[in-house]
Design a protein around this motif. Structure first.
Motif, short mmCIF file in Angstrom:
data_model
loop_
_atom_site.label_atom_id
_atom_site.label_comp_id
_atom_site.label_asym_id
_atom_site.label_seq_id
_atom_site.Cartn_x
_atom_site.Cartn_y
_atom_site.Cartn_z
N ASN A 83 -1.74 -11.26 8.77
CA ASN A 83 -0.32 -10.99 9.04
C ASN A 83 -0.21 -10.02 10.22
OD1 ASN A 83 2.42 -10.68 8.99
ND2 ASN A 83 2.53 -9.88 6.91
N LYS A 84 -0.04 -10.56 11.39
CA LYS A 84 -0.02 -9.73 12.60
C LYS A 84 1.22 -8.87 12.71
CE LYS A 84 -3.86 -11.57 14.07
NZ LYS A 84 -5.11 -10.81 14.17
N LYS A 85 2.30 -9.24 12.01
CA LYS A 85 3.57 -8.51 12.12
C LYS A 85 3.62 -7.28 11.22
CE LYS A 85 6.20 -12.66 13.31
NZ LYS A 85 7.37 -13.52 12.96
N LEU A 86 2.61 -7.06 10.45
CA LEU A 86 2.62 -5.93 9.52
C LEU A 86 2.44 -4.63 10.31
CD1 LEU A 86 2.62 -5.17 6.46
CD2 LEU A 86 0.12 -5.17 6.60
N PRO A 87 3.34 -3.65 10.10
CA PRO A 87 3.21 -2.37 10.81
C PRO A 87 1.89 -1.67 10.48
CG PRO A 87 5.37 -2.56 9.80
CD PRO A 87 4.55 -3.69 9.28
N VAL A 88 1.35 -0.99 11.46
CA VAL A 88 0.07 -0.31 11.28
C VAL A 88 0.16 0.78 10.22
CG1 VAL A 88 -1.73 1.03 12.41
CG2 VAL A 88 -0.59 -0.81 13.65
N VAL A 89 1.30 1.48 10.20
CA VAL A 89 1.48 2.56 9.23
C VAL A 89 1.46 2.01 7.81
CG1 VAL A 89 3.02 4.38 8.44
CG2 VAL A 89 2.77 3.94 10.89
N SER A 90 2.12 0.89 7.59
CA SER A 90 2.14 0.27 6.26
C SER A 90 0.74 -0.18 5.86
CB SER A 90 3.10 -0.91 6.24
OG SER A 90 4.41 -0.49 6.55
N PHE A 91 0.04 -0.78 6.80
CA PHE A 91 -1.33 -1.24 6.52
C PHE A 91 -2.23 -0.08 6.12
CE2 PHE A 91 -5.51 -1.33 8.63
CZ PHE A 91 -6.18 -2.15 7.73
N LEU A 92 -2.20 0.98 6.93
CA LEU A 92 -3.06 2.12 6.66
C LEU A 92 -2.68 2.83 5.37
CD1 LEU A 92 -3.46 3.67 10.24
CD2 LEU A 92 -5.09 2.27 8.97
N GLY A 93 -1.37 2.91 5.09
CA GLY A 93 -0.93 3.59 3.87
C GLY A 93 -1.40 2.89 2.62
N VAL A 94 -1.20 1.57 2.56
CA VAL A 94 -1.63 0.81 1.38
C VAL A 94 -3.16 0.79 1.28
CG1 VAL A 94 -1.61 -1.46 0.27
CG2 VAL A 94 0.45 -0.60 1.41
N TYR A 95 -3.81 0.63 2.41
CA TYR A 95 -5.28 0.57 2.42
C TYR A 95 -5.87 1.90 1.94
CZ TYR A 95 -9.97 -0.59 4.08
OH TYR A 95 -11.32 -0.85 4.15
N ALA A 96 -5.30 3.01 2.40
CA ALA A 96 -5.79 4.33 1.99
C ALA A 96 -5.51 4.57 0.50
CB ALA A 96 -5.14 5.42 2.83
N ALA A 97 -4.33 4.12 0.02
CA ALA A 97 -3.99 4.32 -1.39
C ALA A 97 -4.94 3.54 -2.30
CB ALA A 97 -2.55 3.90 -1.64
N LEU A 98 -5.22 2.28 -1.92
CA LEU A 98 -6.14 1.48 -2.73
C LEU A 98 -7.56 2.06 -2.69
CD1 LEU A 98 -4.95 -2.13 -1.80
CD2 LEU A 98 -4.60 -0.92 -3.96
N GLY A 99 -7.97 2.54 -1.53
CA GLY A 99 -9.28 3.16 -1.43
C GLY A 99 -9.38 4.42 -2.26
N LEU A 100 -8.29 5.21 -2.27
CA LEU A 100 -8.28 6.43 -3.08
C LEU A 100 -8.34 6.10 -4.57
CD1 LEU A 100 -8.00 9.50 -3.26
CD2 LEU A 100 -5.51 9.20 -3.19
N CYS A 101 -7.61 5.07 -4.98
CA CYS A 101 -7.64 4.67 -6.39
C CYS A 101 -9.03 4.17 -6.79
CB CYS A 101 -6.60 3.57 -6.64
SG CYS A 101 -4.89 4.13 -6.54
N ALA A 102 -9.69 3.43 -5.90
CA ALA A 102 -11.04 2.96 -6.19
C ALA A 102 -12.01 4.14 -6.31
CB ALA A 102 -11.51 2.00 -5.10
N THR A 103 -11.83 5.13 -5.45
CA THR A 103 -12.68 6.31 -5.50
C THR A 103 -12.47 7.10 -6.79
OG1 THR A 103 -12.62 6.48 -3.08
CG2 THR A 103 -13.32 8.43 -4.30
N LEU A 104 -11.20 7.29 -7.17
CA LEU A 104 -10.89 8.03 -8.39
C LEU A 104 -11.41 7.30 -9.63
CD1 LEU A 104 -7.25 9.28 -7.68
CD2 LEU A 104 -9.37 10.62 -7.66
N SER A 105 -11.27 5.98 -9.65
CA SER A 105 -11.77 5.22 -10.79
C SER A 105 -13.29 5.28 -10.87
CB SER A 105 -11.29 3.77 -10.72
OG SER A 105 -11.74 3.15 -9.52
N THR A 106 -13.96 5.34 -9.71
CA THR A 106 -15.42 5.50 -9.70
C THR A 106 -15.80 6.86 -10.30
OG1 THR A 106 -15.61 4.12 -7.72
CG2 THR A 106 -17.48 5.54 -8.26
N TYR A 107 -15.05 7.88 -9.92
CA TYR A 107 -15.31 9.22 -10.48
C TYR A 107 -15.07 9.24 -11.98
CZ TYR A 107 -14.44 14.08 -11.77
OH TYR A 107 -14.46 15.29 -12.40
#
Length: 200
Positions: A83-107
């Motif tokens: 999806n090329k029309k997706l804003p970069v801020v939205s992409f980074l925000g969701v990507y960082a949130a999912l990464g943080l959740c994966a990290t917390l669940s690993t902990y």
């Protein structure tokens, strides 16, 4: 009489700390060791000690959540790339949130596994020492002191340090495999035609 778990635990501890007394006239009884595959009741006793009752569901759920967040993170990356029309801020925000959740669940899964390992060590140590202290004098006369001490040193060291790490790696590997299979089958349903014969 006690619950089935208590009876099973009592039988297990007696087998560990009370080797059969010699009937051949020997002063010291020969030490017997089980060989071959580990019996299923051993796994059941330890898993009940590491996470009794509902805690086992929470422990397994933490492993499952980690794989869900990791798969969602990869899926979001694929979706945002297409999806090329997706804003970069939205992409980074969701990507960082999912990464943080994966990290917390690993902990969380790591913490629960080793916390449960400490609890299992306490439970098994208490059962063993209670069984040894209640043993008849004939047991101490036919069992070397070093053999008894070995139960509280080397054997307990394995339970304290190695088994929780093995459980963490084993469960993590199992859930990672099923997560990868799910993603592959969801993206390419025809992969089931190959996976089913391979599984059997």
């Amino acid at each position: 009489m006690g619950s089935p778990f208590q009876l099973e635990m009592r039988s297990l501890i007696e087998n560990v700390s009370h080797p059969p007394l010699s009937t051949s006239g020997k002063l010291v009884a020969d030490e017997e060791r089980l060989v071959g595959a580990v019996k299923s009741n051993i796994y059941r006793v330890y898993m009940h000690a590491i996470a009794p009752g509902f805690l086992l569901t929470i422990l397994i759920g933490s492993f499952l959540l980690r794989e869900v967040f990791a798969a969602a993170n990869d899926g979001w990356l694929i979706y945002s790339t297409a999806n090329k029309k997706l804003p970069v801020v939205s992409f980074l925000g969701v990507y960082a949130a999912l990464g943080l959740c994966a990290t917390l669940s690993t902990y969380v899964r790591t913490f629960l596994t080793f916390k449960g390992g400490i609890h299992a060590s306490k439970v098994l140590h208490e059962k063993i020492i209670r069984s040894v202290l209640r043993s008849p004098m004939k047991f101490f006369e036919s069992t070397p002191t070093g053999r008894v001490l070995n139960r509280f040193s080397k054997d307990m060291e394995v339970i304290d340090q190695y088994i929780p790490s093995v459980i963490l790696d084993c469960f993590g590997c199992i859930f990672s495999i099923f997560s990868a299979l799910f993603v592959v089958c969801a993206a390419t349903p025809l992969a089931l035609l190959i996976l089913v014969p391979v599984g059997f």
